[in-house]
Design a protein around this motif. Structure first.
Motif, PDB file in Angstrom:
ATOM      1  N   MET A 210       0.809  -1.206   0.000  1.00 38.76           N
ATOM      2  CA  MET A 210       0.000   0.000   0.000  1.00 38.76           C
ATOM      3  C   MET A 210       0.849   1.267   0.000  1.00 38.76           C
ATOM      4  O   MET A 210       0.346   2.357  -0.227  1.00 38.76           O
ATOM      5  CB  MET A 210      -0.937   0.001   1.213  1.00 38.76           C
ATOM      6  CG  MET A 210      -1.977  -1.130   1.175  1.00 38.76           C
ATOM      7  SD  MET A 210      -2.956  -1.154  -0.328  1.00 38.76           S
ATOM      8  CE  MET A 210      -3.963   0.303  -0.080  1.00 38.76           C
ATOM      9  N   LYS A 211       2.158   1.144   0.261  1.00 36.52           N
ATOM     10  CA  LYS A 211       3.052   2.294   0.210  1.00 36.52           C
ATOM     11  C   LYS A 211       3.605   2.526  -1.191  1.00 36.52           C
ATOM     12  O   LYS A 211       4.224   3.548  -1.461  1.00 36.52           O
ATOM     13  CB  LYS A 211       4.219   2.094   1.191  1.00 36.52           C
ATOM     14  CG  LYS A 211       3.800   1.854   2.641  1.00 36.52           C
ATOM     15  CD  LYS A 211       3.199   3.079   3.283  1.00 36.52           C
ATOM     16  CE  LYS A 211       2.912   2.812   4.758  1.00 36.52           C
ATOM     17  NZ  LYS A 211       2.329   3.981   5.437  1.00 36.52           N
ATOM     18  N   LEU A 213       3.010   3.735  -4.362  1.00 35.12           N
ATOM     19  CA  LEU A 213       1.992   4.558  -5.002  1.00 35.12           C
ATOM     20  C   LEU A 213       1.864   4.265  -6.494  1.00 35.12           C
ATOM     21  O   LEU A 213       0.755   4.260  -7.032  1.00 35.12           O
ATOM     22  CB  LEU A 213       2.299   6.039  -4.778  1.00 35.12           C
ATOM     23  CG  LEU A 213       2.039   6.574  -3.370  1.00 35.12           C
ATOM     24  CD1 LEU A 213       2.283   8.081  -3.326  1.00 35.12           C
ATOM     25  CD2 LEU A 213       0.633   6.255  -2.897  1.00 35.12           C
ATOM     26  N   GLU A 217      -1.563   2.971  -7.920  1.00 32.50           N
ATOM     27  CA  GLU A 217      -2.233   3.732  -8.976  1.00 32.50           C
ATOM     28  C   GLU A 217      -2.571   2.834 -10.158  1.00 32.50           C
ATOM     29  O   GLU A 217      -3.709   2.823 -10.652  1.00 32.50           O
ATOM     30  CB  GLU A 217      -1.325   4.877  -9.403  1.00 32.50           C
ATOM     31  CG  GLU A 217      -1.948   5.877 -10.341  1.00 32.50           C
ATOM     32  CD  GLU A 217      -1.008   7.049 -10.577  1.00 32.50           C
ATOM     33  OE1 GLU A 217      -0.354   7.066 -11.637  1.00 32.50           O
ATOM     34  OE2 GLU A 217      -0.921   7.928  -9.709  1.00 32.50           O
ATOM     35  N   ILE A 248      -8.927   8.816  -3.632  1.00 31.81           N
ATOM     36  CA  ILE A 248      -7.973   8.056  -2.832  1.00 31.81           C
ATOM     37  C   ILE A 248      -6.556   8.280  -3.331  1.00 31.81           C
ATOM     38  O   ILE A 248      -5.631   8.539  -2.551  1.00 31.81           O
ATOM     39  CB  ILE A 248      -8.327   6.555  -2.869  1.00 31.81           C
ATOM     40  CG1 ILE A 248      -9.594   6.284  -2.052  1.00 31.81           C
ATOM     41  CG2 ILE A 248      -7.162   5.712  -2.331  1.00 31.81           C
ATOM     42  CD1 ILE A 248     -10.132   4.876  -2.238  1.00 31.81           C
ATOM     43  N   MET A 249      -6.360   8.207  -4.644  1.00 33.19           N
ATOM     44  CA  MET A 249      -5.021   8.356  -5.182  1.00 33.19           C
ATOM     45  C   MET A 249      -4.512   9.787  -5.046  1.00 33.19           C
ATOM     46  O   MET A 249      -3.335  10.013  -4.779  1.00 33.19           O
ATOM     47  CB  MET A 249      -4.993   7.921  -6.651  1.00 33.19           C
ATOM     48  CG  MET A 249      -5.152   6.418  -6.865  1.00 33.19           C
ATOM     49  SD  MET A 249      -4.041   5.408  -5.846  1.00 33.19           S
ATOM     50  CE  MET A 249      -2.452   6.178  -6.142  1.00 33.19           C
ATOM     51  N   SER A 252      -3.447  10.161  -1.520  1.00 30.15           N
ATOM     52  CA  SER A 252      -2.247   9.366  -1.284  1.00 30.15           C
ATOM     53  C   SER A 252      -1.007  10.095  -1.782  1.00 30.15           C
ATOM     54  O   SER A 252       0.043  10.084  -1.132  1.00 30.15           O
ATOM     55  CB  SER A 252      -2.364   8.000  -1.977  1.00 30.15           C
ATOM     56  OG  SER A 252      -3.431   7.254  -1.443  1.00 30.15           O
ATOM     57  N   HIS A 253      -1.118  10.741  -2.938  1.00 27.17           N
ATOM     58  CA  HIS A 253       0.007  11.518  -3.463  1.00 27.17           C
ATOM     59  C   HIS A 253       0.308  12.712  -2.551  1.00 27.17           C
ATOM     60  O   HIS A 253       1.473  13.052  -2.324  1.00 27.17           O
ATOM     61  CB  HIS A 253      -0.305  12.002  -4.882  1.00 27.17           C
ATOM     62  CG  HIS A 253      -0.097  10.953  -5.932  1.00 27.17           C
ATOM     63  ND1 HIS A 253       1.142  10.458  -6.249  1.00 27.17           N
ATOM     64  CD2 HIS A 253      -0.976  10.306  -6.752  1.00 27.17           C
ATOM     65  CE1 HIS A 253       1.033   9.560  -7.207  1.00 27.17           C
ATOM     66  NE2 HIS A 253      -0.251   9.445  -7.527  1.00 27.17           N
ATOM     67  N   PHE A 255      -0.250  12.912   0.714  1.00 26.27           N
ATOM     68  CA  PHE A 255       0.367  12.407   1.937  1.00 26.27           C
ATOM     69  C   PHE A 255       1.812  11.997   1.694  1.00 26.27           C
ATOM     70  O   PHE A 255       2.625  11.973   2.619  1.00 26.27           O
ATOM     71  CB  PHE A 255      -0.421  11.217   2.472  1.00 26.27           C
ATOM     72  CG  PHE A 255      -1.779  11.586   3.009  1.00 26.27           C
ATOM     73  CD1 PHE A 255      -2.004  12.825   3.580  1.00 26.27           C
ATOM     74  CD2 PHE A 255      -2.829  10.686   2.936  1.00 26.27           C
ATOM     75  CE1 PHE A 255      -3.258  13.172   4.074  1.00 26.27           C
ATOM     76  CE2 PHE A 255      -4.086  11.021   3.424  1.00 26.27           C
ATOM     77  CZ  PHE A 255      -4.297  12.271   4.000  1.00 26.27           C
ATOM     78  N   ASP A 256       2.119  11.683   0.435  1.00 32.05           N
ATOM     79  CA  ASP A 256       3.480  11.290   0.092  1.00 32.05           C
ATOM     80  C   ASP A 256       4.376  12.502  -0.149  1.00 32.05           C
ATOM     81  O   ASP A 256       5.553  12.358  -0.464  1.00 32.05           O
ATOM     82  CB  ASP A 256       3.451  10.406  -1.161  1.00 32.05           C
ATOM     83  CG  ASP A 256       4.755   9.648  -1.374  1.00 32.05           C
ATOM     84  OD1 ASP A 256       5.255   9.051  -0.396  1.00 32.05           O
ATOM     85  OD2 ASP A 256       5.275   9.656  -2.498  1.00 32.05           O
TER      86      ASP A 256
END
Length: 274
Positions: A210-211, A213, A217, A248-249, A252-253, A255-256
């Motif tokens: 899950m890490k 990306l 994706e 979600i994606m 996620s980006h 948060f990254d």
């Protein structure tokens, strides 16, 4: 409780630091009629040696070249003998009543096909982080899954009642969101329920799938493609799924550490294809 065999399928890849604890958690189940099928997916560490060091005859070990988690689970399902089956990753832990509590729900409700439960998040040392997943839905889970509602889906935590006329198989092209698509292919017309007890201690790791990306994706947008082609949902539901995956994606980006503009731009090309 009646004696029904439960197959626990464990796909493993380079988890030598965690595998012994994971297998021990199955051995320590209060319910005894189980088999553990460990599939080593081409590990380059001591994963295979650790899996084979247990003398419990209920543990079966299989080897394959590196083909991915979906292929490893397929090999496990091909060789399972249980009346019910579930999955456990080689870096996670099953609470001692994880099998028993899910089977109890099956016995109470003979018309259901899937039983889930509570998931406790753990750090690398298996200490609680304070986060948890608690299911809240009962019934046909198909539309809930299609809309990515967190009412009945965490990951590979469902225990599944085997049916003779069903061919259980993961899409081997998928390494992310593969369990969601697997459930979707089974869900329509069947019933889901849950136990309020923990069924999984989920270890959060920095290098977990899950890490990744880029892989996540690709997996989510491949999921959109396969859902549209094979399941043919109504346009409104498919639109909801697409929007939620993009959200979600995008988050996620962020948060990254990516800025909003570059995160949105990286997703735009997939939006046009989906």
């Amino acid at each position: 409780m009646s004696s029904s065999m439960v197959s626990v399928i464990m796909a493993t890849f380079n988890v030598e630091s965690y595998l012994h604890q994971s297998i021990e958690s199955v051995i320590n189940q209060t319910y005894l009629d189980w088999e553990l099928i460990v599939v080593n997916d081409g590990s380059t560490d001591k994963t295979s040696d650790i899996a084979k060091c247990f003398s419990d005859k209920r543990i079966k070990c299989y080897e394959q070249k590196r083909m991915g988690v979906s292929a490893a689970r397929n090999l496990g399902m091909l060789n399972m003998k249980g009346d019910y089956f579930c999955f456990l990753d080689g870096d996670d832990v099953m609470p001692s009543n994880g099998i028993k509590d899910r089977l109890h729900i099956f016995e109470e409700q003979s018309d259901i096909s899937f039983v889930d439960g509570v998931v406790m998040y753990m750090n690398d040392d298996m200490k609680p982080t304070g986060k948890q997943y608690v299911p809240s839905f009962k019934g046909d889970p198909y539309n809930e899954l299609l809309q990515l509602n967190r009412t009945c889906y965490f990951g590979n935590t469902w225990m599944i009642k085997r049916e003779k006329d069903v061919y259980y198989r993961f899409n081997q092209q998928m390494s992310h969101a593969e369990d969601l698509f697997f459930y979707l292919t089974l869900a329509k017309g069947r019933k889901y329920s849950y136990t309020e007890s923990p069924v999984l201690y989920y270890r959060e790791r920095e290098n977990s799938a899950m890490k990744d990306l880029a892989g996540l994706e690709h997996g989510y947008f491949y999921l959109l493609k396969k859902v549209k082609q094979e399941l043919q949902p109504d346009p409104a539901t498919f639109k909801v799924l697409k929007k939620r995956i993009i959200r979600i994606m995008f988050l996620s980006h962020l948060f990254d550490g990516r800025d909003p503009y570059s995160a949105a731009r990286s997703l735009f090309r997939y939006l046009l294809k989906a």
